[in-house]
Write a protein that holds these residues in place. Sequence first.
Motif, mmCIF file in Angstrom:
data_model
loop_
_atom_site.group_PDB
_atom_site.id
_atom_site.type_symbol
_atom_site.label_atom_id
_atom_site.label_comp_id
_atom_site.label_asym_id
_atom_site.label_seq_id
_atom_site.Cartn_x
_atom_site.Cartn_y
_atom_site.Cartn_z
ATOM 1 N N VAL A 1 0.874 -1.180 0.000
ATOM 2 C CA VAL A 1 0.000 0.000 0.000
ATOM 3 C C VAL A 1 0.910 1.229 0.000
ATOM 4 N N ILE A 2 0.704 2.111 -0.972
ATOM 5 C CA ILE A 2 1.621 3.231 -1.189
ATOM 6 C C ILE A 2 0.888 4.556 -1.002
ATOM 7 N N ALA A 3 1.457 5.412 -0.184
ATOM 8 C CA ALA A 3 0.897 6.728 0.092
ATOM 9 C C ALA A 3 2.049 7.726 0.152
ATOM 10 N N HIS A 4 1.754 8.975 0.513
ATOM 11 C CA HIS A 4 2.797 10.001 0.570
ATOM 12 C C HIS A 4 2.622 10.859 1.811
ATOM 13 N N ARG A 5 3.727 11.026 2.534
ATOM 14 C CA ARG A 5 3.713 11.866 3.735
ATOM 15 C C ARG A 5 3.553 13.335 3.329
ATOM 16 N N TRP A 6 2.833 14.112 4.136
ATOM 17 C CA TRP A 6 2.611 15.523 3.865
ATOM 18 C C TRP A 6 3.783 16.379 4.369
ATOM 19 N N ASN A 7 4.050 17.473 3.664
ATOM 20 C CA ASN A 7 5.196 18.354 3.945
ATOM 21 C C ASN A 7 6.502 17.565 3.957
ATOM 22 N N SER A 8 6.631 16.691 2.971
ATOM 23 C CA SER A 8 7.771 15.784 2.894
ATOM 24 C C SER A 8 7.936 15.317 1.451
ATOM 25 N N ASN A 9 9.100 14.744 1.144
ATOM 26 C CA ASN A 9 9.284 14.080 -0.152
ATOM 27 C C ASN A 9 9.263 12.556 0.011
ATOM 28 N N ALA A 10 8.643 12.073 1.091
ATOM 29 C CA ALA A 10 8.675 10.644 1.413
ATOM 30 C C ALA A 10 7.455 9.904 0.876
ATOM 31 N N TYR A 11 7.711 8.955 -0.041
ATOM 32 C CA TYR A 11 6.712 7.955 -0.389
ATOM 33 C C TYR A 11 6.759 6.864 0.672
ATOM 34 N N MET A 12 5.583 6.347 1.059
ATOM 35 C CA MET A 12 5.483 5.354 2.123
ATOM 36 C C MET A 12 4.874 4.079 1.561
ATOM 37 N N SER A 13 5.567 2.956 1.721
ATOM 38 C CA SER A 13 5.071 1.666 1.247
ATOM 39 C C SER A 13 4.854 0.751 2.448
ATOM 40 N N PHE A 14 3.583 0.418 2.708
ATOM 41 C CA PHE A 14 3.227 -0.455 3.827
ATOM 42 C C PHE A 14 3.004 -1.877 3.303
ATOM 43 N N LEU A 15 3.696 -2.854 3.879
ATOM 44 C CA LEU A 15 3.517 -4.241 3.483
ATOM 45 C C LEU A 15 2.228 -4.793 4.096
ATOM 46 N N VAL A 16 1.420 -5.447 3.256
ATOM 47 C CA VAL A 16 0.208 -6.125 3.716
ATOM 48 C C VAL A 16 0.373 -7.607 3.410
ATOM 49 N N SER A 17 0.397 -8.431 4.447
ATOM 50 C CA SER A 17 0.669 -9.864 4.301
ATOM 51 C C SER A 17 -0.334 -10.672 5.125
ATOM 52 N N GLU A 18 -0.124 -11.984 5.211
ATOM 53 C CA GLU A 18 -0.992 -12.825 6.032
ATOM 54 C C GLU A 18 -0.953 -12.402 7.495
ATOM 55 N N GLU A 19 0.136 -11.768 7.910
ATOM 56 C CA GLU A 19 0.266 -11.320 9.298
ATOM 57 C C GLU A 19 -0.506 -10.035 9.563
ATOM 58 N N GLY A 20 -0.930 -9.357 8.499
ATOM 59 C CA GLY A 20 -1.665 -8.110 8.668
ATOM 60 C C GLY A 20 -0.982 -6.945 7.984
ATOM 61 N N VAL A 21 -1.270 -5.731 8.459
ATOM 62 C CA VAL A 21 -0.720 -4.501 7.887
ATOM 63 C C VAL A 21 0.492 -4.078 8.708
ATOM 64 N N ALA A 22 1.629 -3.889 8.035
ATOM 65 C CA ALA A 22 2.851 -3.489 8.739
ATOM 66 C C ALA A 22 2.649 -2.142 9.426
ATOM 67 N N THR A 23 3.193 -2.019 10.624
ATOM 68 C CA THR A 23 3.042 -0.763 11.368
ATOM 69 C C THR A 23 4.035 0.296 10.916
ATOM 70 N N GLU A 24 5.166 -0.130 10.353
ATOM 71 C CA GLU A 24 6.181 0.806 9.876
ATOM 72 C C GLU A 24 6.323 0.685 8.361
#
Length: 374
Positions: free
Chosen positions: A171-194
């Motif tokens: 799952v890919i999103a973008h932090r505000w007031n930043s140049n950071a793209y954020m990629s969250f891993l989604v697996s059988e264990e659930g949604v990654a917290t970091e």
Amino acid sequence: MIRFKHLAAAFILCCAAIVAQAQGEQKNWYFGKGAGITFTGDSAVAVTNGRLNTEEGSASISDKNGNLLFYTNGITVWNRNHKVMPNGNGLLGGNSSTQSALILPKPGSEAIYYIFTTDIQAQSDGLRYSILDMSKDNGNGDIVFKNTFMIAPATEKLTAVRHKNGKDWWVIAHRWNSNAYMSFLVSEEGVATEPVLSNVGTVHGGANRKAIGYLKPSPDGTKLAAALWNDNSNFELLKFDRSTGKVSDPILFKGFSEAYGIAFSPDGSKLYGTTNNKGTGKGQIIQFDLRAGTPDAITKSATIVATSGSPTLGSLQLGPDGRIYVARRDNLYLGVIYKPNAKGKAVQYKDNGFRLAGRKSDLGLPNFAQDVKR
């Protein structure tokens, strides 16, 4: 030779059937002011049974056979019978958020789905997810966990790409007031917290309205494109690593007024974006030729392939039929790009390309994940 031709033809038909089956999840669209489309093969039919009313973002999902499961505007969730699900109100997306919602099946589960949501214009509710169990309510679904916090502030950009392993998701999103793209891993264990953070490209920040604009992956999941909405705004093209979730190698296309929608052609060779030209008062569709060569050559390939009769164009969404549909604000029709793999005006754009059977489009079309196989 004849036998070879027959085998080749059979192979092509088989591939077509596999593709059609893989796109069953995207067969039913609900968006705008009660508008909807059902796709069957190469045909698209307007439907008027939807309950959704939204200015911008929405998401819908069907099963692999194309049977509707549920849909949402990021606030309310309706089931296959077009009734509000139990606990289906109060999600913290926004009906004026570009990509207010995104639906993903949980890896390894036949019943569990995640609904990710984004708040409007980088407000405090940020990026969150809720969990839906399709085994509840006699198979019509129920929201069992709601509004789990992920990160804030975030832009209105939200998409997903299948992991290289063919099972998990990014799952890919973008932090505000930043140049950071954020990629969250989604697996059988659930949604990654970091998330996996990639500090690349331009800073998405400033006045909160600059959080507006789409983020879309290419059909093969190896590229991302973002629209950075503003009076004098930009499109951004980047590489995406499906194994690591890292984003890299940004190319910036500068100077497009109110850049909003974005989509890749089915073969990945062209990138399209919607802009709204204040000089002419007309919405326009820009094409970039991604096979032009160098980043400078791709930038210079920018071509206006269509000018709409509408002053405001919104989302671009590739349909299961290989056409790109164009949201026209407060309009009874969608625009249609009939040949999106073609170059320049050969794309065959029609402004009144798809009639919505008396319902109206607004700025958004349904948000889908890019389900790339290995």
